[in-house]
Design a protein around this motif. Structure first.
Motif, PDB file in Angstrom:
ATOM      1  N   SER A 492       0.816  -1.231   0.000  1.00  0.00           N
ATOM      2  CA  SER A 492       0.000   0.000   0.000  1.00  0.00           C
ATOM      3  C   SER A 492       0.839   1.266   0.000  1.00  0.00           C
ATOM      4  O   SER A 492       0.305   2.366  -0.157  1.00  0.00           O
ATOM      5  CB  SER A 492      -0.912   0.015   1.227  1.00  0.00           C
ATOM      6  N   PHE A 493       2.154   1.138   0.176  1.00  0.00           N
ATOM      7  CA  PHE A 493       3.022   2.303   0.343  1.00  0.00           C
ATOM      8  C   PHE A 493       3.203   3.071  -0.963  1.00  0.00           C
ATOM      9  O   PHE A 493       3.319   2.487  -2.046  1.00  0.00           O
ATOM     10  CB  PHE A 493       4.391   1.864   0.860  1.00  0.00           C
ATOM     11  N   SER A 494       3.260   4.377  -0.847  1.00  0.00           N
ATOM     12  CA  SER A 494       3.669   5.244  -1.953  1.00  0.00           C
ATOM     13  C   SER A 494       4.457   6.398  -1.366  1.00  0.00           C
ATOM     14  O   SER A 494       4.274   6.774  -0.210  1.00  0.00           O
ATOM     15  CB  SER A 494       2.466   5.760  -2.737  1.00  0.00           C
ATOM     16  N   VAL A 495       5.353   6.948  -2.161  1.00  0.00           N
ATOM     17  CA  VAL A 495       6.180   8.061  -1.697  1.00  0.00           C
ATOM     18  C   VAL A 495       5.331   9.319  -1.623  1.00  0.00           C
ATOM     19  O   VAL A 495       4.657   9.685  -2.591  1.00  0.00           O
ATOM     20  CB  VAL A 495       7.383   8.269  -2.634  1.00  0.00           C
ATOM     21  N   ARG A 496       5.381   9.977  -0.466  1.00  0.00           N
ATOM     22  CA  ARG A 496       4.569  11.170  -0.249  1.00  0.00           C
ATOM     23  C   ARG A 496       5.388  12.145   0.591  1.00  0.00           C
ATOM     24  O   ARG A 496       5.777  11.826   1.714  1.00  0.00           O
ATOM     25  CB  ARG A 496       3.277  10.771   0.476  1.00  0.00           C
ATOM     26  N   GLU A 497       5.646  13.309   0.051  1.00  0.00           N
ATOM     27  CA  GLU A 497       6.510  14.274   0.735  1.00  0.00           C
ATOM     28  C   GLU A 497       5.854  14.842   1.984  1.00  0.00           C
ATOM     29  O   GLU A 497       6.516  15.016   3.019  1.00  0.00           O
ATOM     30  CB  GLU A 497       6.869  15.402  -0.237  1.00  0.00           C
ATOM     31  N   VAL A 498       4.578  15.168   1.910  1.00  0.00           N
ATOM     32  CA  VAL A 498       3.839  15.715   3.042  1.00  0.00           C
ATOM     33  C   VAL A 498       2.967  14.610   3.628  1.00  0.00           C
ATOM     34  O   VAL A 498       2.374  13.822   2.895  1.00  0.00           O
ATOM     35  CB  VAL A 498       2.982  16.913   2.608  1.00  0.00           C
ATOM     36  N   ALA A 499       2.918  14.564   4.974  1.00  0.00           N
ATOM     37  CA  ALA A 499       2.210  13.482   5.665  1.00  0.00           C
ATOM     38  C   ALA A 499       2.648  12.119   5.124  1.00  0.00           C
ATOM     39  O   ALA A 499       1.852  11.342   4.615  1.00  0.00           O
ATOM     40  CB  ALA A 499       0.701  13.649   5.549  1.00  0.00           C
ATOM     41  N   PRO A 500       3.944  11.810   5.189  1.00  0.00           N
ATOM     42  CA  PRO A 500       4.468  10.589   4.559  1.00  0.00           C
ATOM     43  C   PRO A 500       3.902   9.327   5.183  1.00  0.00           C
ATOM     44  O   PRO A 500       3.462   9.311   6.336  1.00  0.00           O
ATOM     45  CB  PRO A 500       5.975  10.703   4.792  1.00  0.00           C
ATOM     46  N   LEU A 501       3.945   8.268   4.388  1.00  0.00           N
ATOM     47  CA  LEU A 501       3.485   6.948   4.804  1.00  0.00           C
ATOM     48  C   LEU A 501       4.674   6.114   5.285  1.00  0.00           C
ATOM     49  O   LEU A 501       5.831   6.464   5.067  1.00  0.00           O
ATOM     50  CB  LEU A 501       2.796   6.242   3.642  1.00  0.00           C
ATOM     51  N   THR A 502       4.362   4.990   5.928  1.00  0.00           N
ATOM     52  CA  THR A 502       5.380   3.986   6.246  1.00  0.00           C
ATOM     53  C   THR A 502       4.960   2.652   5.642  1.00  0.00           C
ATOM     54  O   THR A 502       3.786   2.443   5.324  1.00  0.00           O
ATOM     55  CB  THR A 502       5.574   3.802   7.755  1.00  0.00           C
ATOM     56  N   GLN A 503       5.931   1.740   5.528  1.00  0.00           N
ATOM     57  CA  GLN A 503       5.642   0.407   4.997  1.00  0.00           C
ATOM     58  C   GLN A 503       5.387  -0.607   6.114  1.00  0.00           C
ATOM     59  O   GLN A 503       5.334  -1.809   5.848  1.00  0.00           O
ATOM     60  CB  GLN A 503       6.818  -0.078   4.146  1.00  0.00           C
ATOM     61  N   THR A 504       5.253  -0.116   7.322  1.00  0.00           N
ATOM     62  CA  THR A 504       5.103  -0.991   8.483  1.00  0.00           C
ATOM     63  C   THR A 504       3.948  -0.521   9.349  1.00  0.00           C
ATOM     64  O   THR A 504       3.469   0.606   9.214  1.00  0.00           O
ATOM     65  CB  THR A 504       6.402  -1.015   9.295  1.00  0.00           C
ATOM     66  N   THR A 505       3.534  -1.382  10.277  1.00  0.00           N
ATOM     67  CA  THR A 505       2.319  -1.142  11.048  1.00  0.00           C
ATOM     68  C   THR A 505       2.527  -0.178  12.207  1.00  0.00           C
ATOM     69  O   THR A 505       3.659   0.168  12.550  1.00  0.00           O
ATOM     70  CB  THR A 505       1.784  -2.466  11.625  1.00  0.00           C
ATOM     71  N   ARG A 506       1.426   0.195  12.837  1.00  0.00           N
ATOM     72  CA  ARG A 506       1.466   1.027  14.028  1.00  0.00           C
ATOM     73  C   ARG A 506       2.208   0.300  15.160  1.00  0.00           C
ATOM     74  O   ARG A 506       2.969   0.936  15.914  1.00  0.00           O
ATOM     75  CB  ARG A 506       0.038   1.362  14.461  1.00  0.00           C
ATOM     76  N   GLY A 507       2.016  -1.010  15.262  1.00  0.00           N
ATOM     77  CA  GLY A 507       2.730  -1.763  16.291  1.00  0.00           C
ATOM     78  C   GLY A 507       4.229  -1.667  16.138  1.00  0.00           C
ATOM     79  O   GLY A 507       4.970  -1.540  17.120  1.00  0.00           O
ATOM     80  N   GLN A 508       4.725  -1.697  14.892  1.00  0.00           N
ATOM     81  CA  GLN A 508       6.164  -1.550  14.680  1.00  0.00           C
ATOM     82  C   GLN A 508       6.616  -0.129  14.981  1.00  0.00           C
ATOM     83  O   GLN A 508       7.719   0.078  15.508  1.00  0.00           O
ATOM     84  CB  GLN A 508       6.566  -1.947  13.260  1.00  0.00           C
ATOM     85  N   THR A 608      -5.909  -3.746  11.009  1.00  0.00           N
ATOM     86  CA  THR A 608      -5.356  -2.978   9.887  1.00  0.00           C
ATOM     87  C   THR A 608      -4.036  -2.363  10.338  1.00  0.00           C
ATOM     88  O   THR A 608      -3.750  -2.306  11.543  1.00  0.00           O
ATOM     89  CB  THR A 608      -6.312  -1.850   9.450  1.00  0.00           C
ATOM     90  N   PRO A 609      -3.211  -1.878   9.400  1.00  0.00           N
ATOM     91  CA  PRO A 609      -1.902  -1.344   9.798  1.00  0.00           C
ATOM     92  C   PRO A 609      -1.966  -0.199  10.796  1.00  0.00           C
ATOM     93  O   PRO A 609      -1.013   0.013  11.545  1.00  0.00           O
ATOM     94  CB  PRO A 609      -1.293  -0.892   8.469  1.00  0.00           C
ATOM     95  N   ASN A 610      -3.071   0.548  10.830  1.00  0.00           N
ATOM     96  CA  ASN A 610      -3.177   1.673  11.754  1.00  0.00           C
ATOM     97  C   ASN A 610      -3.891   1.343  13.057  1.00  0.00           C
ATOM     98  O   ASN A 610      -4.072   2.214  13.898  1.00  0.00           O
ATOM     99  CB  ASN A 610      -3.892   2.843  11.069  1.00  0.00           C
ATOM    100  N   GLU A 611      -4.287   0.100  13.234  1.00  0.00           N
ATOM    101  CA  GLU A 611      -5.017  -0.289  14.444  1.00  0.00           C
ATOM    102  C   GLU A 611      -4.063  -0.910  15.463  1.00  0.00           C
ATOM    103  O   GLU A 611      -3.071  -1.548  15.117  1.00  0.00           O
ATOM    104  CB  GLU A 611      -6.127  -1.287  14.108  1.00  0.00           C
ATOM    105  N   ILE A 612      -4.420  -0.730  16.728  1.00  0.00           N
ATOM    106  CA  ILE A 612      -3.662  -1.296  17.845  1.00  0.00           C
ATOM    107  C   ILE A 612      -4.636  -2.007  18.778  1.00  0.00           C
ATOM    108  O   ILE A 612      -5.720  -1.496  19.066  1.00  0.00           O
ATOM    109  CB  ILE A 612      -2.918  -0.180  18.615  1.00  0.00           C
ATOM    110  N   ARG A 613      -4.204  -3.159  19.252  1.00  0.00           N
ATOM    111  CA  ARG A 613      -4.940  -3.856  20.307  1.00  0.00           C
ATOM    112  C   ARG A 613      -4.207  -3.606  21.619  1.00  0.00           C
ATOM    113  O   ARG A 613      -3.021  -3.916  21.746  1.00  0.00           O
ATOM    114  CB  ARG A 613      -4.983  -5.353  20.023  1.00  0.00           C
TER     115      ARG A 613
END
Length: 643
Positions: A492-508, A608-613
């Motif tokens: 799902s990752f794409s390069v984004r200069e503003v509000a950048p994404l990561t290739q890993t989850t919130r847990g990481q 989901t990558p942005n969810e935490i238990r």
């Protein structure tokens, strides 16, 4: 700072003048206190080898210096050997442990040219339980000029190693390859991390205590890894010139049963001088940061923009806010030292002393970014201004060199900031070599392919994140700048200069605050991204400096579970590069805990990558935690004693 406490000196230095016939009869061997690791120096000073537990780690490998403007050393003979045994405990400030055991057996080997009135070459050797080190010295008042060193490391067999191409900023990925697969046309960075053929020893080839010397890289020459010194870019002639005599950097081989066992080593620091003076004022902690979440050009400098980050830091309990490029008078921008930029004055509309007062009233200290070329010609003047303003530290950037002149700059700025009680963070930096031990205010540094690259490329993969703890982090603190909360997967990752994404989850993202060693740790995303965000409660609570560090499990490039303690509380970070769709469950034994009951608060991956238990349970040392790790995921845990 309290002077290091000598717990015991097992044997005083013994100087033995050896008859030449006896001295040349056998190589000099120095063995670690536990008897498992040894380094052997041939009696003519021409080669060394290293073995551990009866297995050869480094085969006979070249030693020596390449002189410039003077005859090379002739045939050498071992004239004298001075032995020492040391066992002491050194208190530490703001790092991965509260103290370091400095325990080794050492020797100074004096080699003399066979010719009458021959010159002398000193080789200092130390053998610790977790590694060996050696360096060269030439005494006297005459300058010494070097084209280079003859030093090389010839690994036994053709081991697989994690190697990173050496570039100016030291921001390249580590790749696993055999020594025979390394290109002979490129230099490779330290540390280079390898394993012996049996798999019983993992080791890292690196360096320590560069002060007064120069950096180096490793170049493949046949089966050898040759040390090549870094030369100043605009100075013709030798790579290194001393004013009088010579003391080189330490050449180091760190060793352990597992690659992760090297993480807790204090060897690099122990090979550096202890601090002089009081550093109790050094305060580790986390910092809000304005650059990562915004454009590459930097945030527009306004009082309101800066107050927004100060308010965020105060509400989150962060002790610092790092103001990045663009705050100074004149043209902004991050990368070029523009001549019209004046780092002694703030940009129009910015009242820096007032901003400092505003932040201090909320319990937040300010740090400022500066380009090193703006700082170097007027360092004392600039740092005095910052001290008068009430600034707490500086981030200096874009040196991108490790030659003799740049090593001297590091020493100079570490001393100058320490004198003014300023924290120091160096970016565009070379890999640490232990200067943090001498100057604990030098609290972190880059020299790593870190999270900033999420704004510019796809380089920051899960595998890369899981390689760093076993490679670059062995050398010292690692300003990776974690905290990205727009989490995803490689797909799902794409390069984004503003509000950048990561290739890993919130847990990481959470686990990085435990796994990555940095006493000054960035909280890199925008304040709005953290508002009511799952897992941010862990970031607010996690420390950045520790009393103890323990590697629990993992393999380079694949996974890691690391435990760190501050006071009575333990913190766990678990990370995986596994990209399997169903993720995994990591069972972590709590046998390292002291007796008693603990409240375990667990943050691990959700659906989901942005969810935490987030769950809590009561545990003891007899229990094991089951941590749910999604693909490219992670988990963080706090273990608190119960009454």
């Amino acid at each position: 700072m309290t002077k290091p406490i000598l717990t015991s000196i097992a044997a005083a230095v013994a100087s033995i003048l050896l008859p030449a016939a006896w001295a040349s009869a056998a190589p000099a061997v120095v063995t670690s206190p536990d008897g498992r690791l040894s380094i052997q120096i041939e009696d003519d000073g021409g080669r060394f080898s290293i073995s551990r537990r009866g297995e050869t780690v480094i085969k006979p490998s070249p030693l020596g210096l390449e002189l410039d403007g003077a005859p090379e050393f002739g045939a050498l003979v071992l004239e004298k050997r001075d032995d020492v045994r040391v066992d002491r405990t050194i208190p530490l400030v703001a790092t991965k442990a509260s103290k370091a055991r400095d325990r080794y057996r050492g020797a100074t080997l004096v080699f003399r040219e066979r010719a009458p009135a021959g010159r002398r070459l000193f080789v200092d050797v130390r053998a610790y339980d977790d590694g060996v080190a050696f360096r060269y010295r030439v005494d006297g008042a005459e300058p010494v000029r070097l084209r280079g060193e003859r030093t090389a490391f010839v690994p036994a067999g053709d081991p697989e190693c994690f190697a990173s191409v050496a570039d100016g900023a030291h921001e390249e990925p580590f790749e696993r390859m055999k020594v025979s697969q390394l290109l002979d046309s490129r230099g490779y960075d330290v540390p280079m991390v390898c394993s012996t053929a049996s798999g019983k020893t993992s080791y890292a080839i690196t360096q320590a205590h560069l002060a007064g010397y120069t950096g180096a890289s490793l170049w493949r020459e046949g089966e050898a890894l040759r040390v090549r010194l870094s030369a100043p870019p605009k100075r013709p002639g030798p790579a290194f010139v001393s004013s009088a005599g010579l003391t080189t950097a330490w050449r180091v081989v760190m060793t352990g049963d597992r690659a992760g066992d090297l993480i807790g080593s204090h060897l690099i620091g122990n090979l550096n001088p202890p601090p002089r003076g009081d550093f109790s004022w050094v305060r580790p902690g986390k910092a809000a940061w304005d650059w990562w979440s915004g454009p590459l050009a930097g945030m527009k400098p306004t009082m309101d923009n800066y107050r927004r980050f100060i308010d965020f830091a105060a509400a989150a309990g962060l002790p610092y806010y790092l103001i990045d490029a663009g705050w100074a008078s004149g043209p902004g921008g991050c990368c070029d030292a523009l001549p019209d930029t004046d780092i002694r004055r703030a940009a129009d509309g910015i009242d820096m002393p007032e901003l400092v007062r505003y932040a201090a009233g909320k319990g937040v200290g300010l740090m400022l970014w500066a380009h090193w070329e703006h700082l170097v010609p007027r360092m004392d003047e600039v740092l005095d201004i910052y001290s008068r303003w009430g600034i707490k530290g500086v981030k200096v950037d874009f040196m991108n060199r490790d030659d003799q002149d740049m090593v001297a700059f590091y020493e100079r700025i570490a001393e100058a900031t320490a004198k003014r009680r300023l924290l120091l963070d160096l970016h565009g930096a070379y890999v640490p070599a232990g200067l943090q031990r001498t100057y604990p205010n030098f609290i972190t540094q880059e020299g790593v392919l870190g999270a900033e690259w999420n704004k510019m490329s796809k380089k920051i993969t899960p595998r890369h994140n899981l390689t760093l703890p076993y490679t670059r982090m062995l050398a010292g603190p690692i300003d990776y700048t974690p905290g990205g909360f727009n989490n995803g997967t490689p797909a799902s990752f794409s390069v984004r200069e503003v509000a950048p994404l990561t290739q890993t989850t919130r847990g990481q993202a959470l686990a990085m605050y435990v796994v990555y060693d940095s006493p000054l740790q960035m909280v890199s995303d925008d304040p709005e991204t953290y508002r009511n965000a799952a897992g941010f409660d862990f970031i607010k609570r996690v420390p950045t400096a520790w009393d103890e560090t323990r590697f629990l499990s993992g393999e380079p490039g694949r996974d890691i579970v690391l435990a760190r303690r501050q006071g009575a509380n333990w913190y766990l970070g678990a990370m995986t590069a596994d990209e399997a769709k169903d993720g995994r469950v990591e069972r972590v034994s709590l046998g390292f805990l002291p007796a008693g009951r603990y409240r375990a608060t667990v943050w691990d991956d959700g659906g989901t990558p942005n969810e935490i238990r987030r769950v809590e349970r009561e545990v003891t040392a007899k229990d094991a935690l089951s941590l749910r790790l999604a693909a490219a995921g992670g988990a963080a845990v706090i273990l608190e004693p119960l009454p």
